[in-house]
Structure formats: structure tokens, C-alpha cells
Design a protein around this motif. Structure first.
Motif, PDB file in Angstrom:
ATOM      1  N   GLU A   1      -6.456  11.286   6.471  1.00  0.00           N
ATOM      2  CA  GLU A   1      -6.731  12.714   6.258  1.00  0.00           C
ATOM      3  C   GLU A   1      -6.490  13.154   4.818  1.00  0.00           C
ATOM      4  O   GLU A   1      -7.132  14.094   4.343  1.00  0.00           O
ATOM      5  N   ARG A   2      -5.571  12.485   4.111  1.00  0.00           N
ATOM      6  CA  ARG A   2      -5.221  12.946   2.772  1.00  0.00           C
ATOM      7  C   ARG A   2      -5.508  11.905   1.691  1.00  0.00           C
ATOM      8  O   ARG A   2      -5.264  12.151   0.518  1.00  0.00           O
ATOM      9  N   GLY A   3      -6.023  10.762   2.102  1.00  0.00           N
ATOM     10  CA  GLY A   3      -6.471   9.774   1.130  1.00  0.00           C
ATOM     11  C   GLY A   3      -5.386   8.984   0.440  1.00  0.00           C
ATOM     12  O   GLY A   3      -5.625   8.373  -0.601  1.00  0.00           O
ATOM     13  N   TYR A   4      -4.169   8.956   1.016  1.00  0.00           N
ATOM     14  CA  TYR A   4      -3.107   8.154   0.420  1.00  0.00           C
ATOM     15  C   TYR A   4      -3.457   6.671   0.517  1.00  0.00           C
ATOM     16  O   TYR A   4      -3.976   6.205   1.534  1.00  0.00           O
ATOM     17  N   THR A   5      -3.158   5.930  -0.531  1.00  0.00           N
ATOM     18  CA  THR A   5      -3.206   4.476  -0.503  1.00  0.00           C
ATOM     19  C   THR A   5      -1.782   3.966  -0.304  1.00  0.00           C
ATOM     20  O   THR A   5      -0.867   4.388  -1.009  1.00  0.00           O
ATOM     21  N   PHE A   6      -1.602   3.070   0.662  1.00  0.00           N
ATOM     22  CA  PHE A   6      -0.277   2.536   0.951  1.00  0.00           C
ATOM     23  C   PHE A   6      -0.247   1.037   0.693  1.00  0.00           C
ATOM     24  O   PHE A   6      -1.190   0.309   1.010  1.00  0.00           O
ATOM     25  N   CYS A   7       0.872   0.581   0.139  1.00  0.00           N
ATOM     26  CA  CYS A   7       1.208  -0.837   0.103  1.00  0.00           C
ATOM     27  C   CYS A   7       2.577  -0.958   0.752  1.00  0.00           C
ATOM     28  O   CYS A   7       3.533  -0.288   0.322  1.00  0.00           O
ATOM     29  N   ILE A   8       2.676  -1.761   1.803  1.00  0.00           N
ATOM     30  CA  ILE A   8       3.858  -1.760   2.658  1.00  0.00           C
ATOM     31  C   ILE A   8       4.485  -3.145   2.712  1.00  0.00           C
ATOM     32  O   ILE A   8       3.843  -4.118   3.128  1.00  0.00           O
ATOM     33  N   ILE A   9       5.759  -3.235   2.304  1.00  0.00           N
ATOM     34  CA  ILE A   9       6.564  -4.426   2.579  1.00  0.00           C
ATOM     35  C   ILE A   9       7.167  -4.257   3.966  1.00  0.00           C
ATOM     36  O   ILE A   9       7.795  -3.239   4.257  1.00  0.00           O
ATOM     37  N   GLU A  10       7.002  -5.247   4.808  1.00  0.00           N
ATOM     38  CA  GLU A  10       7.521  -5.098   6.174  1.00  0.00           C
ATOM     39  C   GLU A  10       7.679  -6.462   6.836  1.00  0.00           C
ATOM     40  O   GLU A  10       6.881  -7.371   6.611  1.00  0.00           O
ATOM     41  N   HIS A  11       8.751  -6.586   7.629  1.00  0.00           N
ATOM     42  CA  HIS A  11       8.968  -7.796   8.430  1.00  0.00           C
ATOM     43  C   HIS A  11       8.584  -7.594   9.889  1.00  0.00           C
ATOM     44  O   HIS A  11       8.485  -8.572  10.632  1.00  0.00           O
TER      45      HIS A  11
END
Length: 260
Positions: A203-213
Motif C-alpha cells: 500500500e505504501r511502496g516500502y522496500t524491505f530487506c529482512i534478516i530472519e531465521h
């Protein structure tokens, strides 16, 4: 059609003393994506985030955001370019209320200037009301209105993660680097966090890069998934693709010596 990269990392290297943390790391993050960054402990993921966010400097290599080189730029400069980073252990102001933790985020508020605080009080009051209104919108979006007046230290781990996400919403964020948003969060609150990330993206066009296990969170949100090991990118693709990659299986379970 593939979106152009909003982040491009090219041959980045970083050592701490005699320990190599990043060893020629190259990757890209497409604008508008939710990109997962996974890998065994010590693969170099957090070091890369720290360099991307301007907290530390690379020894060599290039990082570009929206085709502008950001090598060596400080965190506050990147913040004003729309890059925001969260932490595995949420940062904030534990003695302030939840609403106040949001209200302190926007830069350049009129009340920060002493002369305006003294001689332009109407402008200060108007800006404060504007920021408060935005904070209330964020609280409602994240379903945190009921805890708006309590101190941030009283929040659960999952609520603190939501507050961290809310702090990014108080900026003009374009890119959000999320460091283990699912760590220590119960499944109910994790659903709220993943729902908020998905909404901010779509909806707001955020780009995410996520570190996650948490592979369930990665599976639900992330495409593509980038796997790091020993300070460089090992594989990239869908989660199914990288799970089937023999090199990825060896990195996780084969006992290869990791980087820091």
C-alpha cells in the motif's frame, strides 16, 4: 518485468583484525520487493546491514542506493535519503511513552530550535499537533492505541518490534532493513508484524530487506531469498529453490567455517 535495484552491493569486503566478515559480497534488492537475507550464524548478514545503514564503513567495494553511491556516508545522511534500519533488540527510549517514542522520530521539528521555542510558539504547537496526529495514525495502524500512554519499557517483546516498525512509519522511509523482526515474538503478534510489513509494502511502496531465521516468516513474506555464507552470497531465488540447493544445505548443516 523485473523491478530495477534500489540497493546494489558490489564486491564489498570488511575485516575486523584478522577476521574476514565480508569477502566480496555482491547482491541487489529490487525496488518494491520484500527480500529475505538468510544464512547460518556468522555469515556476515548483520555486518552487511551495518555497512548499508552507515554504522560502519566497508574496507572496499561499492554500495549504491537508487543509483547514488553511499560509500562512507553517515547514518543520518542515509536516514534522510529514506533508508531506515531496525535492530534484533529493539532500540528506543524506554522511559518515554509509546506515543512519545513515535513523536521524537521526525527530523527538523520546530521545537528543536531554541529561538522558535521562545518566539514562534504557535508554529511549534502546530507542528507538534501534526506529528501527534501522525503518531496516532501509526498507533491505530499497528493496533497499539491501547498502550499509547504507557512507557515503552512495559511493552512485550512483540509489541516493541511493532513499535520499531512504527518508528519507520514516522519517516519518509523508502527502504527498511529489518533485523530479525520475528525473534522472540509469539505467533499472535508475529501475524500482526507480518501483516503490517505486507501492507506497508503493497500500500505504501516500502522496500524491505529482512534478516530472519524464522523460515515460516521468510516463506510467508519474502521473494526473492538471498543466502549468505562465509561473507558472500551463496545462492538466490525462491525459498524452495535455495532450500534445494546442495551448497545451501552444506552451509547450514555441513559444518563449513563461518565468517563473523
Amino acid at each position: 518485468m523485473t523491478s530495477p535495484p534500489i540497493i546494489a552491493v558490489d564486491d564489498v569486503r570488511k575485516s575486523f583484525g584478522g577476521l574476514t566478515a565480508l569477502n566480496g559480497c555482491s547482491l541487489s534488492v529490487a525496488e518494491g520487493s520484500i527480500t529475505g537475507l538468510i544464512g547460518p550464524n556468522g555469515a556476515g548478514k548483520t555486518t552487511l546491514f551495518n555497512i548499508m545503514a552507515g554504522a560502519i564503513r566497508a574496507d572496499s567495494g561499492q554500495i549504491r542506493i537508487a543509483d547514488i553511491s553511499v560509500n562512507g556516508q553517515n547514518t543520518h545522511v542515509l536516514f534522510h535519503r529514506g533508508l531506515v534500519r531496525t535492530f534484533q533488540v529493539p532500540a528506543g527510549f524506554p522511559r518515554l511513552t509509546v506515543r512519545e517514542n513515535l513523536m521524537v522520530v521526525p527530523a527538523g521539528q520546530a521545537g528543536e530550535t531554541l529561538t522558535r521555542s521562545w518566539f514562534d510558539w504557535p508554529r511549534v504547537r502546530a507542528r507538534e499537533a501534526e506529528v501527534r496526529g501522525k503518531a496516532d495514525e501509526v498507533l491505530e495502524f499497528l493496533d497499539l492505541t491501547g498502550v499509547a500512554e504507557i512507557s515503552a519499557r512495559q511493552l512485550s517483546g512483540g509489541q516493541k518490534k511493532l513499535l520499531e516498525l512504527g518508528r519507520t512509519m514516522m519517516t519518509d522511509a523508502r527502504i527498511v532493513l529489518l533485523d530479525e523482526p520475528g525473534a522472540g515474538v509469539n505467533r499472535s503478534l508475529l501475524k500482526r508484524i507480518t501483516g503490517a510489513i505486507r501492507s506497508l509494502n503493497s500500500e505504501r511502496g516500502y522496500t524491505f530487506c529482512i534478516i530472519e531465521h524464522d523460515m515460516d516468516l521468510i516463506a510467508e513474506l519474502c521473494d526473492p531469498v538471498i543466502v549468505m555464507a562465509q561473507g558472500r552470497v551463496l545462492a538466490e531465488g525462491t525459498l524452495g529453490d535455495v532450500r534445494a540447493n546442495p551448497e545451501v544445505l552444506d552451509a547450514y548443516f555441513g559444518g563449513g567455517a563461518p565468517a563473523s
